[in-house]
Design a protein around this motif. Structure first.
Motif, PDB file in Angstrom:
ATOM      1  N   PHE A  60     -11.686 -55.547 -30.136  1.00  0.00           N
ATOM      2  CA  PHE A  60     -11.825 -55.333 -28.698  1.00  0.00           C
ATOM      3  C   PHE A  60     -11.289 -53.959 -28.315  1.00  0.00           C
ATOM      4  CE2 PHE A  60     -10.346 -55.286 -24.347  1.00  0.00           C
ATOM      5  CZ  PHE A  60     -11.326 -55.960 -23.634  1.00  0.00           C
ATOM      6  N   LEU A  61     -10.103 -53.615 -28.798  1.00  0.00           N
ATOM      7  CA  LEU A  61      -9.457 -52.361 -28.420  1.00  0.00           C
ATOM      8  C   LEU A  61     -10.234 -51.138 -28.895  1.00  0.00           C
ATOM      9  CD1 LEU A  61      -5.710 -53.256 -29.022  1.00  0.00           C
ATOM     10  CD2 LEU A  61      -6.990 -53.287 -26.858  1.00  0.00           C
ATOM     11  N   VAL A  62     -10.702 -51.173 -30.133  1.00  0.00           N
ATOM     12  CA  VAL A  62     -11.475 -50.044 -30.659  1.00  0.00           C
ATOM     13  C   VAL A  62     -12.759 -49.867 -29.854  1.00  0.00           C
ATOM     14  CG1 VAL A  62     -12.822 -49.229 -32.638  1.00  0.00           C
ATOM     15  CG2 VAL A  62     -10.510 -50.129 -32.979  1.00  0.00           C
ATOM     16  N   ALA A  64     -13.506 -50.957 -26.817  1.00  0.00           N
ATOM     17  CA  ALA A  64     -13.289 -50.657 -25.398  1.00  0.00           C
ATOM     18  C   ALA A  64     -12.729 -49.260 -25.174  1.00  0.00           C
ATOM     19  CB  ALA A  64     -12.352 -51.695 -24.785  1.00  0.00           C
ATOM     20  N   PHE A  65     -11.808 -48.826 -26.026  1.00  0.00           N
ATOM     21  CA  PHE A  65     -11.069 -47.593 -25.754  1.00  0.00           C
ATOM     22  C   PHE A  65     -11.452 -46.438 -26.688  1.00  0.00           C
ATOM     23  CE2 PHE A  65      -8.527 -50.982 -23.900  1.00  0.00           C
ATOM     24  CZ  PHE A  65      -8.277 -50.472 -22.642  1.00  0.00           C
ATOM     25  N   ALA A  66     -11.374 -46.628 -27.990  1.00  0.00           N
ATOM     26  CA  ALA A  66     -11.695 -45.531 -28.910  1.00  0.00           C
ATOM     27  C   ALA A  66     -13.157 -45.115 -28.795  1.00  0.00           C
ATOM     28  CB  ALA A  66     -11.373 -45.933 -30.346  1.00  0.00           C
ATOM     29  N   ASN A  67     -14.006 -46.069 -28.527  1.00  0.00           N
ATOM     30  CA  ASN A  67     -15.427 -45.741 -28.447  1.00  0.00           C
ATOM     31  C   ASN A  67     -15.825 -45.096 -27.125  1.00  0.00           C
ATOM     32  OD1 ASN A  67     -15.855 -46.336 -31.056  1.00  0.00           O
ATOM     33  ND2 ASN A  67     -16.742 -48.354 -30.707  1.00  0.00           N
ATOM     34  N   LEU A  68     -14.851 -44.901 -26.239  1.00  0.00           N
ATOM     35  CA  LEU A  68     -15.114 -44.019 -25.106  1.00  0.00           C
ATOM     36  C   LEU A  68     -15.432 -42.619 -25.630  1.00  0.00           C
ATOM     37  CD1 LEU A  68     -12.204 -45.124 -22.758  1.00  0.00           C
ATOM     38  CD2 LEU A  68     -14.649 -45.343 -22.230  1.00  0.00           C
ATOM     39  N   ILE A  69     -14.799 -42.232 -26.730  1.00  0.00           N
ATOM     40  CA  ILE A  69     -15.061 -40.932 -27.358  1.00  0.00           C
ATOM     41  C   ILE A  69     -16.309 -41.015 -28.236  1.00  0.00           C
ATOM     42  CG2 ILE A  69     -14.202 -39.241 -29.049  1.00  0.00           C
ATOM     43  CD1 ILE A  69     -11.370 -39.815 -27.978  1.00  0.00           C
ATOM     44  N   ARG A  70     -16.367 -42.007 -29.097  1.00  0.00           N
ATOM     45  CA  ARG A  70     -17.455 -42.081 -30.083  1.00  0.00           C
ATOM     46  C   ARG A  70     -18.812 -42.385 -29.461  1.00  0.00           C
ATOM     47  NH1 ARG A  70     -13.514 -45.518 -33.121  1.00  0.00           N
ATOM     48  NH2 ARG A  70     -12.559 -44.179 -34.671  1.00  0.00           N
ATOM     49  N   ILE A  96      -3.519 -48.715 -28.713  1.00  0.00           N
ATOM     50  CA  ILE A  96      -4.725 -48.150 -28.100  1.00  0.00           C
ATOM     51  C   ILE A  96      -4.758 -46.639 -28.270  1.00  0.00           C
ATOM     52  CG2 ILE A  96      -5.880 -47.703 -25.890  1.00  0.00           C
ATOM     53  CD1 ILE A  96      -4.965 -50.596 -25.099  1.00  0.00           C
ATOM     54  N   TRP A  97      -3.648 -45.956 -28.021  1.00  0.00           N
ATOM     55  CA  TRP A  97      -3.636 -44.496 -28.180  1.00  0.00           C
ATOM     56  C   TRP A  97      -3.798 -44.098 -29.640  1.00  0.00           C
ATOM     57  CZ3 TRP A  97      -5.243 -41.426 -24.774  1.00  0.00           C
ATOM     58  CH2 TRP A  97      -5.072 -41.704 -23.422  1.00  0.00           C
ATOM     59  N   ARG A  98      -3.341 -44.924 -30.566  1.00  0.00           N
ATOM     60  CA  ARG A  98      -3.570 -44.638 -31.991  1.00  0.00           C
ATOM     61  C   ARG A  98      -5.065 -44.707 -32.300  1.00  0.00           C
ATOM     62  NH1 ARG A  98      -3.784 -48.116 -36.221  1.00  0.00           N
ATOM     63  NH2 ARG A  98      -2.756 -49.765 -35.050  1.00  0.00           N
ATOM     64  N   TYR A  99      -5.748 -45.718 -31.760  1.00  0.00           N
ATOM     65  CA  TYR A  99      -7.199 -45.818 -31.967  1.00  0.00           C
ATOM     66  C   TYR A  99      -7.930 -44.640 -31.315  1.00  0.00           C
ATOM     67  CZ  TYR A  99      -6.449 -50.647 -33.522  1.00  0.00           C
ATOM     68  OH  TYR A  99      -6.037 -51.774 -34.190  1.00  0.00           O
ATOM     69  N   ILE A 100      -7.488 -44.227 -30.140  1.00  0.00           N
ATOM     70  CA  ILE A 100      -8.102 -43.084 -29.472  1.00  0.00           C
ATOM     71  C   ILE A 100      -7.854 -41.808 -30.284  1.00  0.00           C
ATOM     72  CG2 ILE A 100      -7.986 -41.608 -27.418  1.00  0.00           C
ATOM     73  CD1 ILE A 100      -7.492 -44.190 -25.779  1.00  0.00           C
ATOM     74  N   ASP A 101      -6.645 -41.663 -30.827  1.00  0.00           N
ATOM     75  CA  ASP A 101      -6.339 -40.511 -31.688  1.00  0.00           C
ATOM     76  C   ASP A 101      -7.250 -40.488 -32.914  1.00  0.00           C
ATOM     77  OD1 ASP A 101      -4.305 -39.650 -29.991  1.00  0.00           O
ATOM     78  OD2 ASP A 101      -2.701 -40.539 -31.194  1.00  0.00           O
ATOM     79  N   GLU A 102      -7.499 -41.661 -33.513  1.00  0.00           N
ATOM     80  CA  GLU A 102      -8.397 -41.745 -34.676  1.00  0.00           C
ATOM     81  C   GLU A 102      -9.812 -41.342 -34.288  1.00  0.00           C
ATOM     82  OE1 GLU A 102      -8.050 -45.728 -36.232  1.00  0.00           O
ATOM     83  OE2 GLU A 102      -5.959 -45.425 -36.805  1.00  0.00           O
ATOM     84  N   ALA A 103     -10.263 -41.768 -33.117  1.00  0.00           N
ATOM     85  CA  ALA A 103     -11.608 -41.400 -32.652  1.00  0.00           C
ATOM     86  C   ALA A 103     -11.705 -39.894 -32.433  1.00  0.00           C
ATOM     87  CB  ALA A 103     -11.948 -42.155 -31.369  1.00  0.00           C
ATOM     88  N   LYS A 104     -10.629 -39.300 -31.932  1.00  0.00           N
ATOM     89  CA  LYS A 104     -10.596 -37.838 -31.749  1.00  0.00           C
ATOM     90  C   LYS A 104     -10.769 -37.150 -33.101  1.00  0.00           C
ATOM     91  CE  LYS A 104      -7.614 -34.025 -30.482  1.00  0.00           C
ATOM     92  NZ  LYS A 104      -6.298 -33.550 -30.787  1.00  0.00           N
ATOM     93  N   LYS A 105     -10.010 -37.607 -34.102  1.00  0.00           N
ATOM     94  CA  LYS A 105     -10.109 -37.011 -35.441  1.00  0.00           C
ATOM     95  C   LYS A 105     -11.504 -37.190 -36.018  1.00  0.00           C
ATOM     96  CE  LYS A 105      -5.220 -37.590 -36.362  1.00  0.00           C
ATOM     97  NZ  LYS A 105      -4.216 -38.453 -36.950  1.00  0.00           N
ATOM     98  N   ASP A 106     -12.098 -38.387 -35.813  1.00  0.00           N
ATOM     99  CA  ASP A 106     -13.461 -38.633 -36.285  1.00  0.00           C
ATOM    100  C   ASP A 106     -14.446 -37.667 -35.628  1.00  0.00           C
ATOM    101  OD1 ASP A 106     -12.479 -40.747 -37.770  1.00  0.00           O
ATOM    102  OD2 ASP A 106     -13.284 -42.303 -36.447  1.00  0.00           O
TER     103      ASP A 106
END
Length: 114
Positions: A60-62, A64-70, A96-106
């Motif tokens: 859910f978190l990835v 909802a939040f990380a995929n805002l970037i992806r 959540i911020w860790r997942y967002i950070d990972e999406a940024k790196k991706d």
């Protein structure tokens, strides 16, 4: 300056599904129908994470939040500026911020590979 507050618990009490086809209250549905439009329409969006039944599923978190970037076209800097997470459980915010950070790196990696 426009601001809004979203309460995940008003969207779902069981925050663990990733995709819409997985069932009601998925991270994908929250991102597409609630969070992404709020971020586009407001200068500041606070997401209150409290009030769900149990724990958040990482899927859910990835979604909802990380995929805002992806998937939704937001930049990391835009999220850092506009998105605020609140909760009595600081671990949820860090996760959540860790997942967002990972999406940024991706996303940076995919730019470098072009």
């Amino acid at each position: 300056m426009s601001k809004c507050t979203l309460n995940v618990s008003e969207f779902t009490k069981d925050a663990f599904n990733r995709f819409i086809e997985d069932g009601d209250g998925s991270g994908e549905e929250f991102r597409i129908k609630v969070l992404s439009p709020a971020l586009k329409q407001n200068d500041s969006v606070t997401v209150n994470l409290d009030g769900i039944h149990d724990e958040y599923g990482s899927s859910f978190l990835v979604e909802a939040f990380a995929n805002l970037i992806r998937k939704s076209g937001f930049s990391y800097d835009e999220l850092k500026q506009k998105l605020e997470l609140t909760s009595e459980n600081a671990r949820w915010q860090r996760e959540i911020w860790r997942y967002i950070d990972e999406a940024k790196k991706d996303s940076e990696g995919s730019i470098l590979r072009r």
